[in-house]
Design a protein around this motif. Structure first.
Motif, PDB file in Angstrom:
ATOM      1  N   GLY A 114       0.888  -1.179  -0.051  1.00 56.11           N
ATOM      2  CA  GLY A 114      -0.092   0.040  -0.035  1.00 56.11           C
ATOM      3  C   GLY A 114       0.892   1.249  -0.133  1.00 56.11           C
ATOM      4  N   ILE A 115       0.346   2.505  -0.067  1.00 58.34           N
ATOM      5  CA  ILE A 115       1.061   3.772  -0.004  1.00 58.34           C
ATOM      6  C   ILE A 115       0.331   4.620   1.015  1.00 58.34           C
ATOM      7  N   LEU A 116       1.004   5.425   1.558  1.00 54.43           N
ATOM      8  CA  LEU A 116       0.253   6.473   2.141  1.00 54.43           C
ATOM      9  C   LEU A 116       0.948   7.768   1.260  1.00 54.43           C
ATOM     10  N   PHE A 117      -0.111   8.706   0.849  1.00 58.27           N
ATOM     11  CA  PHE A 117       0.362  10.096   0.294  1.00 58.27           C
ATOM     12  C   PHE A 117      -0.111  11.164   0.858  1.00 58.27           C
ATOM     13  N   ASN A 118       0.880  11.946   0.992  1.00 57.23           N
ATOM     14  CA  ASN A 118       0.870  13.223   1.467  1.00 57.23           C
ATOM     15  C   ASN A 118       0.433  14.304   0.525  1.00 57.23           C
ATOM     16  N   ARG A 119      -0.693  15.101   0.401  1.00 58.88           N
ATOM     17  CA  ARG A 119      -1.170  15.960  -0.582  1.00 58.88           C
ATOM     18  C   ARG A 119      -0.525  17.296  -0.460  1.00 58.88           C
ATOM     19  N   GLU A 120       0.069  17.796   0.905  1.00 57.90           N
ATOM     20  CA  GLU A 120       0.765  19.214   1.048  1.00 57.90           C
ATOM     21  C   GLU A 120       2.118  18.999   0.684  1.00 57.90           C
ATOM     22  N   ARG A 121       2.635  18.032   0.929  1.00 59.34           N
ATOM     23  CA  ARG A 121       4.181  17.956   0.714  1.00 59.34           C
ATOM     24  C   ARG A 121       4.642  17.275  -0.625  1.00 59.34           C
TER      25      ARG A 121
END
Length: 249
Positions: free
Chosen positions: A75-82
């Motif tokens: 799976g992935i964790l994506f940070n939209r701000e950074r």
């Protein structure tokens, strides 16, 4: 193996490139992986849960990287701000830490199918899936509940596996009377002094007993794992939380 992985990476990249023309990146990733609306506001507790961190990326690019690493990325964790992402191999919904993060910024996408898949609520480590049950049960009831769900009370075969289980599931510190002990599959119910794993009846070749244990005090025949990574024999009728283990699907 390297050639096969390279061909797989080329295939996935080409397929994604062709299919994504004119598509919304978030919608594409959601089609390739399942987006989770919530994951308890917690990140995985140990760095071992992360395969790779990528800067200046998009959910689509990050998802593509994950799909080309089927053996290690789930799976992935994506940070939209950074615009950064983490490739992960532990499910954040079931591996807890005190570090909170904003679900309005972070997005979790999880591969639900494919080789090496674990059922919802189970966490993969190498070729097995593990489940941490927070409700207390006797050893016998714990054994039955694990078996009813396609596994067994956890057998621990190496120091590495022992450490991974403690680091992944067990709190770093706790009130011993409340949460420090967890049923595992070891027992000497058949032959006193000969401890075996309930999963296959094999003799426990790797052990990590607390000093002075096992001592069979008050007819103690079942094994507990504590947060200090040591083991203790206890009375099987006691009620504790427990850990299940099953082969990957």
């Amino acid at each position: 193996m390297i050639v096969r992985s390279f061909k797989m990476a080329i295939f996935v990249s080409l397929a994604i490139t062709r299919w994504t023309q004119g598509q919304d990146a978030g919608a594409v990733v959601s089609a390739l992986m399942k987006k989770h609306a919530s994951f308890d506001g917690n990140l995985p507790r140990t760095s071992a849960c992360y395969v790779l961190e990528i800067d200046n990326t998009s959910p689509l690019e990050c998802g593509s990287q994950c799909l080309t690493r089927p053996d290690v990325c789930y799976g992935i964790l994506f940070n939209r701000e950074r615009e950064t992402c983490k490739l992960i191999k532990c499910n954040p919904a079931f591996v807890f830490t005190d570090e909170k993060f904003d679900t309005g910024i972070w997005e979790l996408y999880w591969k639900e199918n494919g080789p090496g898949y674990c059922k919802a609520g189970w966490v993969r480590h190498e070729e097995h899936c593990y489940f941490f049950n927070k409700t207390g049960e006797t050893w016998m009831n714990s054994k039955k509940m694990c078996e009813d769900n396609g596994g067994s009370l956890v057998s621990i075969r190496s120091p590495t596996e022992n450490s991974w289980i403690v680091d992944t599931f067990l709190p770093a510190s706790c009130d011993r009377s409340k949460c420090c002990d967890y049923w595992i599959g070891g027992n000497d119910l058949d032959v006193e002094g000969t401890f075996t794993w309930t999963s296959d009846n094999s003799t426990m070749s790797f052990v990590n007993w607390h000093p002075g244990e096992p001592n069979d005090l008050n007819n103690e025949d079942c094994v507990l794992l504590c947060t200090n990574k040591n083991w203790d024999d206890r009375t099987c009728s006691e009620v504790w939380q427990f850990i299940c283990k099953a082969p990957v699907m």
